[in-house]
Enzyme design. Structure first.
Site, PDB file in Angstrom:
ATOM      1  N   ASN A   1       0.824  -1.209   0.000  1.00 39.03           N
ATOM      2  CA  ASN A   1       0.000   0.000   0.000  1.00 39.03           C
ATOM      3  C   ASN A   1       0.865   1.270   0.000  1.00 39.03           C
ATOM      4  OD1 ASN A   1      -2.352   1.977   0.751  1.00 39.03           O
ATOM      5  ND2 ASN A   1      -3.284   0.074   0.094  1.00 39.03           N
ATOM      6  N   ARG A   2       0.296   2.376   0.474  1.00 42.42           N
ATOM      7  CA  ARG A   2       0.910   3.674   0.176  1.00 42.42           C
ATOM      8  C   ARG A   2       1.754   4.260   1.310  1.00 42.42           C
ATOM      9  NH1 ARG A   2      -3.788   3.142  -2.435  1.00 42.42           N
ATOM     10  NH2 ARG A   2      -3.831   3.755  -4.621  1.00 42.42           N
TER      11      ARG A   2
ATOM     12  N   HIS B   1       2.910   0.137  -3.130  1.00 43.98           N
ATOM     13  CA  HIS B   1       3.281  -1.272  -3.289  1.00 43.98           C
ATOM     14  C   HIS B   1       4.770  -1.502  -3.576  1.00 43.98           C
ATOM     15  CE1 HIS B   1      -0.802  -2.278  -2.745  1.00 43.98           C
ATOM     16  NE2 HIS B   1      -1.247  -2.195  -3.988  1.00 43.98           N
TER      17      HIS B   1
ATOM     18  N   HIS C   1      -1.465  -9.930  -3.041  1.00 41.42           N
ATOM     19  CA  HIS C   1      -2.419  -9.063  -3.739  1.00 41.42           C
ATOM     20  C   HIS C   1      -3.321  -9.848  -4.696  1.00 41.42           C
ATOM     21  CE1 HIS C   1      -4.084  -5.450  -5.447  1.00 41.42           C
ATOM     22  NE2 HIS C   1      -3.212  -4.662  -4.845  1.00 41.42           N
TER      23      HIS C   1
ATOM     24  N   TYR D   1      -6.627 -11.145  -6.509  1.00 42.20           N
ATOM     25  CA  TYR D   1      -7.980 -10.669  -6.818  1.00 42.20           C
ATOM     26  C   TYR D   1      -8.859 -11.909  -6.886  1.00 42.20           C
ATOM     27  CZ  TYR D   1      -6.174  -6.118  -8.484  1.00 42.20           C
ATOM     28  OH  TYR D   1      -5.578  -4.881  -8.591  1.00 42.20           O
TER      29      TYR D   1
ATOM     30  N   GLN E   1      -6.810  -4.349   3.606  1.00 41.44           N
ATOM     31  CA  GLN E   1      -7.251  -3.429   2.561  1.00 41.44           C
ATOM     32  C   GLN E   1      -8.328  -4.134   1.755  1.00 41.44           C
ATOM     33  OE1 GLN E   1      -5.797  -0.358   2.250  1.00 41.44           O
ATOM     34  NE2 GLN E   1      -6.847   0.385   0.423  1.00 41.44           N
TER      35      GLN E   1
ATOM     36  N   GLU F   1      -6.297  -7.519   1.286  1.00 38.76           N
ATOM     37  CA  GLU F   1      -4.847  -7.525   1.502  1.00 38.76           C
ATOM     38  C   GLU F   1      -4.581  -7.299   2.981  1.00 38.76           C
ATOM     39  OE1 GLU F   1      -3.538  -4.430  -1.475  1.00 38.76           O
ATOM     40  OE2 GLU F   1      -5.621  -4.787  -1.997  1.00 38.76           O
TER      41      GLU F   1
HETATM   42  C1  BGC Z   1      -4.759  -0.274  -3.596  1.00 33.97           C
HETATM   43  C2  BGC Z   1      -5.488   0.342  -4.753  1.00 33.97           C
HETATM   44  C3  BGC Z   1      -4.756   0.001  -6.015  1.00 33.97           C
HETATM   45  C4  BGC Z   1      -4.690  -1.489  -6.136  1.00 33.97           C
HETATM   46  C5  BGC Z   1      -3.972  -1.959  -7.353  1.00 33.97           C
HETATM   47  C6  BGC Z   1      -4.713  -1.749  -3.810  1.00 33.97           C
HETATM   48  O1  BGC Z   1      -3.983  -2.334  -2.779  1.00 33.97           O
HETATM   49  O2  BGC Z   1      -5.346   0.059  -2.377  1.00 33.97           O
HETATM   50  O3  BGC Z   1      -5.619   1.732  -4.595  1.00 33.97           O
HETATM   51  O4  BGC Z   1      -5.374   0.553  -7.129  1.00 33.97           O
HETATM   52  O5  BGC Z   1      -4.055  -2.029  -5.017  1.00 33.97           O
HETATM   53  O6  BGC Z   1      -2.817  -1.292  -7.524  1.00 33.97           O
END
Ligand code: BGC
Length: 393
Positions: A127-128, A153, A228, A230, A331, A359
């Site tokens: 994350n950020r 990331h 990560h 999906y 997340q 996540e």
């Molecule tokens: C983030 C999103 C992002 C995504 C794919 C997630 O973990 O919170 O904002 O777009 O990952 O990059």
């Protein structure tokens, strides 16, 4: 234990309870519903196995492996050494039919190109990190601003884009496992310290995919690792995930600014579209959440011990996934940026909300938020965390 290349234990013809195969030692406690007892008998002979083959080469000539883990319940997880990516996860529905429930690509090429982190291990910081910088002991560390002015990331070439080293594969008392490692050098993507990491994927006989991470550093640094993937429990590429019922074991979430950086406020979800403390379909209130869900939930457990973080149920297939973690946050991201421009496995086109991510992690921007649980790793300490995905129907 070191079983190389292929390890197969025959489990055919046995009911799970009669098997001599050892059970995973500590099963996570379900705080919500209990797993139903009755399961359809496996129609065919199945074996617990772990094997290794080639998945191709990177453009600079590095060999990429594909590891396949199966259990007697028929679950099959496939992992590659590029990015330690979970490339597929086949899970039975209520009629015993398998479907691949993760988004991704059939071939290495897809993973080498631009994509939104399908299935990868994210590091050094998931994350950020706000304004792409943080300070440790008065020293400022500058990172790549790869998400507007922020860092996302792990940077330009995070752990999901590195070739991990093969360490071990086999069938253990816990299940079918593969272990990979990666050394992130001092200064890589701007982070301090040589960080030696490993990840173990284990597919247990209790239909759990367990992901365990470890890391050690030789210089004070920050670490936050996650996976990560999906998910679409109806099968990857089969439609959107808005009809999935979601429960998140969190009374609060971290409020974010326009750049998705936490403001420092942890807000109560009660009475808002953010509330998943009781199961709700993902789509029921998503229109009220600008951009869709992309929020860090503050887990009620507080982190520290393996506890139920989320439970997701897909009504058509009957597939249920529970996530247990020792991390303090998760997340919840609803694939808001998927826009039909990516064609994935089996030629499926991934449109908006075609997958969701859970996540497990430390909170975003923790290096700049002294009040958040610490993400600092010191030399001599061991970073160790586990997340379990448990499946039933
Ligand atoms: C983030 C999103 C992002 C995504 C794919 C997630 O973990 O919170 O904002 O777009 O990952 O990059």
């Amino acid at each position: 234990m070191l079983v190389l290349a292929v390890a197969v234990i025959s489990m055919s013809g046995c009911k799970k309870k009669d098997t001599t195969a050892e059970k995973p030692p500590a099963k996570p406690e379900a705080t919500h519903e209990v797993k139903p007892e009755a399961k359809p008998e496996a129609k065919e002979t199945r074996q617990m196995s772990a094997n290794k083959e080639s998945f191709g080469q990177t453009p600079d000539g590095k060999q990429v492996d594909l590891y396949t883990l199966t259990n007697t319940g028929g679950i099959r997880a496939r992992i590659i050494s590029f990015g330690a990516i979970l490339v597929s996860l086949e899970v039975p529905d209520r009629n015993g039919n398998l479907a691949d429930i993760t988004l991704g690509f059939d071939k290495l090429d897809g993973y080498l190109g631009e994509h939104p982190y399908f299935g990868g291990i994210i590091g050094r910081y998931a994350n950020r990190i706000g304004k792409a910088k943080f300070r440790l002991d008065g020293v400022e560390y500058k990172l790549a601003a790869n998400n507007d002015e922020n860092h996302l990331h792990g940077g330009i070439k995070g752990f999901d884009k590195k070739v991990w080293k093969f360490e071990d594969i086999g069938v253990t008392t816990e299940g079918a496992m593969v272990k990979l490692s990666y050394i992130s050098e001092d200064g890589e993507e701007g982070y301090p310290g040589n960080l030696a990491c490993s990840v173990i994927y284990t597919l247990t006989e209790d239909d759990e995919l367990k992901i365990s991470y470890e890391a050690e550093t030789d210089k004070k640094t920050v670490v936050n690792l996650t996976n990560h993937s999906y998910f679409n429990l109806a099968g990857q590429g089969s439609g959107d995930i808005l009809g999935h019922e979601m429960m998140i074991n969190a009374d609060k979430y971290t409020v974010v600014d326009e750049g998705l950086i936490p403001t420092g406020e942890n807000r109560n979800v009660k009475g808002t579209p953010m509330d998943f403390t009781t199961p709700m379909t993902i789509g029921s209130r998503i229109a009220q959440v600008e951009g869709g869900y992309d929020h860090n939930y503050v887990l009620n457990s507080g982190g520290g011990s393996l506890t139920l973080a989320a439970k997701v149920q897909e009504p058509t297939s009957g597939r249920i996934m529970e996530i247990y973690t020792d991390q303090p946050g998760v997340q919840f991201y609803t694939g808001n940026f998927l826009d039909g421009s990516i064609t994935g496995k089996a030629g499926k086109v991934y449109k908006k909300h075609y997958g969701f991510c859970l996540e497990t992690q430390h909170f975003p921007d923790s290096p700049n938020k002294p009040d958040f649980p610490s993400v600092i790793l010191q030399p001599g300490q061991k970073y160790a965390t586990t997340t379990v995905h448990k499946f039933y129907h």
